[in-house]
Design a protein around this motif. Structure first.
Motif, PDB file in Angstrom:
ATOM      1  N   ARG A 134       0.846  -1.201   0.000  1.00 25.64           N
ATOM      2  CA  ARG A 134       0.000   0.000   0.000  1.00 25.64           C
ATOM      3  C   ARG A 134       0.885   1.255   0.000  1.00 25.64           C
ATOM      4  NH1 ARG A 134      -3.387   2.987  -1.065  1.00 25.64           N
ATOM      5  NH2 ARG A 134      -5.303   3.523   0.036  1.00 25.64           N
TER       6      ARG A 134
ATOM      7  N   PHE B 150      -4.298  -2.322 -16.751  1.00 25.18           N
ATOM      8  CA  PHE B 150      -3.676  -1.025 -16.995  1.00 25.18           C
ATOM      9  C   PHE B 150      -2.875  -0.599 -15.765  1.00 25.18           C
ATOM     10  CE2 PHE B 150      -6.293   0.318 -20.686  1.00 25.18           C
ATOM     11  CZ  PHE B 150      -7.333  -0.583 -20.592  1.00 25.18           C
TER      12      PHE B 150
ATOM     13  N   TYR C 175      -1.388   3.068 -14.167  1.00 24.15           N
ATOM     14  CA  TYR C 175      -1.420   4.516 -14.236  1.00 24.15           C
ATOM     15  C   TYR C 175      -0.542   5.097 -13.123  1.00 24.15           C
ATOM     16  CZ  TYR C 175      -5.543   4.348 -17.307  1.00 24.15           C
ATOM     17  OH  TYR C 175      -6.402   4.128 -18.354  1.00 24.15           O
TER      18      TYR C 175
ATOM     19  N   GLN D 297      -0.300   8.585 -10.768  1.00 21.59           N
ATOM     20  CA  GLN D 297      -1.094   9.743 -10.381  1.00 21.59           C
ATOM     21  C   GLN D 297      -0.308  10.617  -9.418  1.00 21.59           C
ATOM     22  OE1 GLN D 297      -4.929   9.054  -8.437  1.00 21.59           O
ATOM     23  NE2 GLN D 297      -5.765  10.881  -9.428  1.00 21.59           N
TER      24      GLN D 297
ATOM     25  N   GLN E 219      -3.569  15.602  -9.611  1.00 20.68           N
ATOM     26  CA  GLN E 219      -3.659  15.343 -11.046  1.00 20.68           C
ATOM     27  C   GLN E 219      -4.518  14.117 -11.313  1.00 20.68           C
ATOM     28  OE1 GLN E 219      -2.051  17.501 -13.340  1.00 20.68           O
ATOM     29  NE2 GLN E 219      -1.726  18.663 -11.461  1.00 20.68           N
ATOM     30  N   GLY E 220      -4.936  13.969 -12.563  1.00 18.85           N
ATOM     31  CA  GLY E 220      -5.633  12.763 -12.943  1.00 18.85           C
ATOM     32  C   GLY E 220      -4.646  11.632 -13.212  1.00 18.85           C
ATOM     33  N   PRO E 221      -5.141  10.410 -13.306  1.00 19.70           N
ATOM     34  CA  PRO E 221      -4.258   9.288 -13.624  1.00 19.70           C
ATOM     35  C   PRO E 221      -3.629   9.454 -15.003  1.00 19.70           C
ATOM     36  CG  PRO E 221      -6.375   8.504 -12.789  1.00 19.70           C
ATOM     37  CD  PRO E 221      -6.529   9.961 -13.057  1.00 19.70           C
TER      38      PRO E 221
ATOM     39  N   PHE F 106      -1.580   7.535 -18.001  1.00 19.68           N
ATOM     40  CA  PHE F 106      -1.376   6.178 -18.519  1.00 19.68           C
ATOM     41  C   PHE F 106       0.099   5.821 -18.552  1.00 19.68           C
ATOM     42  CE2 PHE F 106      -2.091   2.512 -21.116  1.00 19.68           C
ATOM     43  CZ  PHE F 106      -1.073   2.498 -22.058  1.00 19.68           C
TER      44      PHE F 106
ATOM     45  N   LEU G 255      -1.421   3.365  -9.772  1.00 20.67           N
ATOM     46  CA  LEU G 255      -2.719   2.710  -9.788  1.00 20.67           C
ATOM     47  C   LEU G 255      -2.746   1.597 -10.819  1.00 20.67           C
ATOM     48  CD1 LEU G 255      -4.939   5.936  -9.781  1.00 20.67           C
ATOM     49  CD2 LEU G 255      -4.797   4.298  -7.911  1.00 20.67           C
TER      50      LEU G 255
ATOM     51  N   PHE H 117     -10.460  -0.055 -10.474  1.00 24.54           N
ATOM     52  CA  PHE H 117      -9.159   0.336  -9.958  1.00 24.54           C
ATOM     53  C   PHE H 117      -8.880  -0.289  -8.596  1.00 24.54           C
ATOM     54  CE2 PHE H 117      -7.321   3.691 -12.577  1.00 24.54           C
ATOM     55  CZ  PHE H 117      -8.381   4.058 -13.389  1.00 24.54           C
ATOM     56  N   GLY H 118      -7.594  -0.536  -8.343  1.00 25.64           N
ATOM     57  CA  GLY H 118      -7.141  -0.806  -6.995  1.00 25.64           C
ATOM     58  C   GLY H 118      -6.944   0.517  -6.264  1.00 25.64           C
ATOM     59  N   ASN H 119      -6.573   0.443  -4.983  1.00 30.22           N
ATOM     60  CA  ASN H 119      -6.375   1.663  -4.208  1.00 30.22           C
ATOM     61  C   ASN H 119      -4.961   2.229  -4.319  1.00 30.22           C
ATOM     62  OD1 ASN H 119      -9.001   1.997  -3.237  1.00 30.22           O
ATOM     63  ND2 ASN H 119      -8.654   0.462  -1.638  1.00 30.22           N
TER      64      ASN H 119
ATOM     65  N   ARG I  97      -7.873   6.557  -2.218  1.00 28.32           N
ATOM     66  CA  ARG I  97      -8.537   5.426  -2.864  1.00 28.32           C
ATOM     67  C   ARG I  97      -8.385   5.529  -4.386  1.00 28.32           C
ATOM     68  NH1 ARG I  97     -10.607   2.051   1.216  1.00 28.32           N
ATOM     69  NH2 ARG I  97     -12.290   1.407  -0.148  1.00 28.32           N
ATOM     70  N   GLY I  98      -8.628   4.396  -5.056  1.00 24.78           N
ATOM     71  CA  GLY I  98      -8.634   4.428  -6.508  1.00 24.78           C
ATOM     72  C   GLY I  98      -9.959   4.964  -7.032  1.00 24.78           C
ATOM     73  N   PRO I  99      -9.973   5.439  -8.277  1.00 17.20           N
ATOM     74  CA  PRO I  99     -11.230   5.909  -8.871  1.00 17.20           C
ATOM     75  C   PRO I  99     -12.261   4.787  -8.957  1.00 17.20           C
ATOM     76  CG  PRO I  99      -9.338   6.643 -10.162  1.00 17.20           C
ATOM     77  CD  PRO I  99      -8.827   5.636  -9.183  1.00 17.20           C
TER      78      PRO I  99
ATOM     79  N   LEU J 243     -13.634  12.596 -11.893  1.00 14.58           N
ATOM     80  CA  LEU J 243     -12.771  12.538 -13.073  1.00 14.58           C
ATOM     81  C   LEU J 243     -13.586  12.184 -14.305  1.00 14.58           C
ATOM     82  CD1 LEU J 243     -10.109  10.237 -11.396  1.00 14.58           C
ATOM     83  CD2 LEU J 243      -9.675  12.604 -12.010  1.00 14.58           C
TER      84      LEU J 243
ATOM     85  N   GLY K 286      -9.051  13.292 -17.380  1.00 20.47           N
ATOM     86  CA  GLY K 286      -8.841  14.686 -17.024  1.00 20.47           C
ATOM     87  C   GLY K 286      -8.215  14.768 -15.637  1.00 20.47           C
ATOM     88  N   LYS K 287      -7.958  16.023 -15.197  1.00 23.84           N
ATOM     89  CA  LYS K 287      -7.308  16.215 -13.902  1.00 23.84           C
ATOM     90  C   LYS K 287      -8.270  16.069 -12.740  1.00 23.84           C
ATOM     91  CE  LYS K 287      -3.593  19.256 -15.418  1.00 23.84           C
ATOM     92  NZ  LYS K 287      -2.925  20.564 -15.225  1.00 23.84           N
TER      93      LYS K 287
END
Lengths: 113, 114
Positions: free
Chosen positions: A9, A33, A35, A37, A41-43, A45, A91, A104-106, B42-44, B89, B105-106
């Motif tokens: 974790r 996938f 990612y 982060q 910010q967003g994830p 790739f 992620l 998604f995982g955490n 947490r994840g999305p 998101l 997106g962010k």
């Protein structure tokens, strides 16, 4: 399991160390996938697998980053010679088909000191 | 390359009001848009998907619209609650696109005050 599981974790690494991050996707999910982060910010790739085949690795920042999924289930993201800019949350996500929503995982929070 | 903009980094609203979040994109039109919710640490988590030939999608208090002419998606939460506070998101999917076909997106951080 019921969801995507990531371990560890949290990971603290000294600059220059190698790290390995593990992802257990949902059983039977073909697509996987990774990612990255950064805070706020967003994830972003990194790479994508369909079964054991790595179909897209265009997002890996450098050749220090390597991902594998040898048996089409568990995946490992390896970062060699870690640097401070590698500090982020990593992620993992899986889906049943290429165009299905992601689970998604955490994440693994990596801190490089 | 594809660019995604979510209207603001943060949105603060009063409980009971409708929250409206915006996702704008440039360049190619995606096959579909997805909206995810992310809580701290947490994840999305997937919420809704809307395809390019759909104008609107609803799920309980959530509504998503998709305007391919404006290159925009709007995400609405009606009768908002403090429990809706999270980062939202949007993500664009295009078959044969780069980055595993899906670009995020962010995010917009929503805070619902009691």
């Amino acid at each position: 399991g019921a969801g995507v599981s990531q371990s560890p974790r949290y990971k603290v690494a000294k600059r220059g160390q190698d790290v390995a991050l593990r992802c257990d996707p949902i059983s039977g999910h073909v697509s996987l996938f990774w990612y990255q982060q950064a805070l706020g910010q967003g994830p972003e790739f990194l790479t994508y697998f369909q079964n054991e085949a790595q179909l897209d690795k265009s997002g890996l920042p450098s050749d220090r980053f390597f991902a594998e999924r040898p048996e089409g289930s568990v995946s490992t993201l390896k970062i060699q010679r870690t640097q401070q800019e590698d500090s982020a949350v990593y992620l993992c996500a899986s889906s049943s088909h290429i165009d299905s929503p992601l689970h998604f995982g955490n994440g693994t929070r990596l801190t490089v000191t | 390359s594809q660019k995604i903009e979510q209207n603001s980094e943060a949105l603060n609203i009063q409980e009971g009001k409708t929250a409206t979040l915006t996702c704008n994109y440039t360049n190619y039109s995606p096959a579909y848009l997805q909206w995810y919710r992310q809580d701290p640490g947490r994840g999305p988590v997937f919420l809704l998907l809307i395809r390019e030939n759909e104008k609107e999608k609803r799920k309980e208090r959530l509504k998503v619209t998709f305007d391919t002419t404006l290159k925009q998606s709007l995400f609405h939460i009606t009768a908002s609650q403090p429990a809706d506070s999270a980062t939202y998101l949007c993500a664009l999917f295009k078959y044969g696109g780069s980055q595993g076909n899906l670009i995020f997106g962010k995010g917009t951080k929503l805070s619902v005050k009691p």
